[in-house]
Scaffold this active site. Structure first.
Site, PDB file in Angstrom:
ATOM      1  N   HIS A  90      28.207 -12.487 -28.702  1.00  0.00           N
ATOM      2  CA  HIS A  90      27.975 -11.249 -30.248  1.00  0.00           C
ATOM      3  C   HIS A  90      28.131 -12.240 -31.632  1.00  0.00           C
ATOM      4  O   HIS A  90      28.317 -13.657 -31.528  1.00  0.00           O
ATOM      5  CB  HIS A  90      29.425 -10.902 -30.182  1.00  0.00           C
ATOM      6  N   GLU A  92      30.492 -12.571 -34.007  1.00  0.00           N
ATOM      7  CA  GLU A  92      31.555 -13.200 -33.919  1.00  0.00           C
ATOM      8  C   GLU A  92      31.871 -14.810 -33.396  1.00  0.00           C
ATOM      9  O   GLU A  92      32.355 -15.493 -33.505  1.00  0.00           O
ATOM     10  CB  GLU A  92      32.636 -12.192 -33.706  1.00  0.00           C
TER      11      GLU A  92
END
Length: 173
Positions: A90, A92
């Site tokens: 991901h 993040e």
């Protein structure tokens, strides 16, 4: 004053950058971009994708994992099916991998999409003090919002934001 003299506010400016970063993603399901900001200084960018040197979703297809979670809404229990691609890291997570802890202390993360539960856990321990997102991720909203409140991390959605047209894709879950 002409419209060319009007500057974007900081939220719009940094979210625009997050959306531009998301265009690097090769995921066919969702393009996500994230930026790390301290004050008004951009410290890092990242997007979702396969690990370096590994075939990505556009080359090898998505690796879909299905999970079921018990969700209680207004006292009613419901099993919710969640699908996610496990080929990609991901945005993040990549942001945390490629920035230094010292830079994250007291910083903000602008992310195109509301962080999932796993990313929220990681961000909660990263030293950041604010998460700003645009698109909701309703599957995890309740528990993520509660955790951010417990941690004292500002967690806010940009309601009126309009992403740059050239960054938009159709999202599928």
């Amino acid at each position: 004053m002409s419209t060319t003299d009007v500057r974007k506010d900081w939220d719009t400016y940094f979210m625009d950058i997050a959306y531009m970063v998301s265009t690097r993603s090769r995921c066919s399901r969702r393009h996500v971009g994230a930026v790390l900001v301290q004050g008004k200084k951009l410290l890092g960018t990242a997007y979702n994708g396969a690990p370096m040197g590994v075939p990505d979703c556009s080359e090898a297809g998505c690796m879909i994992s299905e999970e079921y979670e018990l969700v209680v809404t207004d006292g009613k229990e419901e099993m919710v099916k969640k699908q996610r691609c496990i080929r990609t890291i991901h945005a993040e997570q990549n942001l945390l991998l490629f920035t230094d802890r010292i830079d994250r202390e007291g910083s903000s993360v602008y992310v195109t999409d509301e962080p999932c539960w796993t990313c929220s856990n990681m961000l909660a321990n990263s030293g950041i003090t604010e998460i700003v997102f645009h698109r909701p991720y309703p599957k995890d909203t309740g528990k993520v919002t509660r955790m951010m409140a417990q941690k004292g991390i500002t967690f806010r959605k940009l309601e009126q934001y309009q992403p740059p047209r050239e960054t938009m894709m159709t999202i599928s879950d």
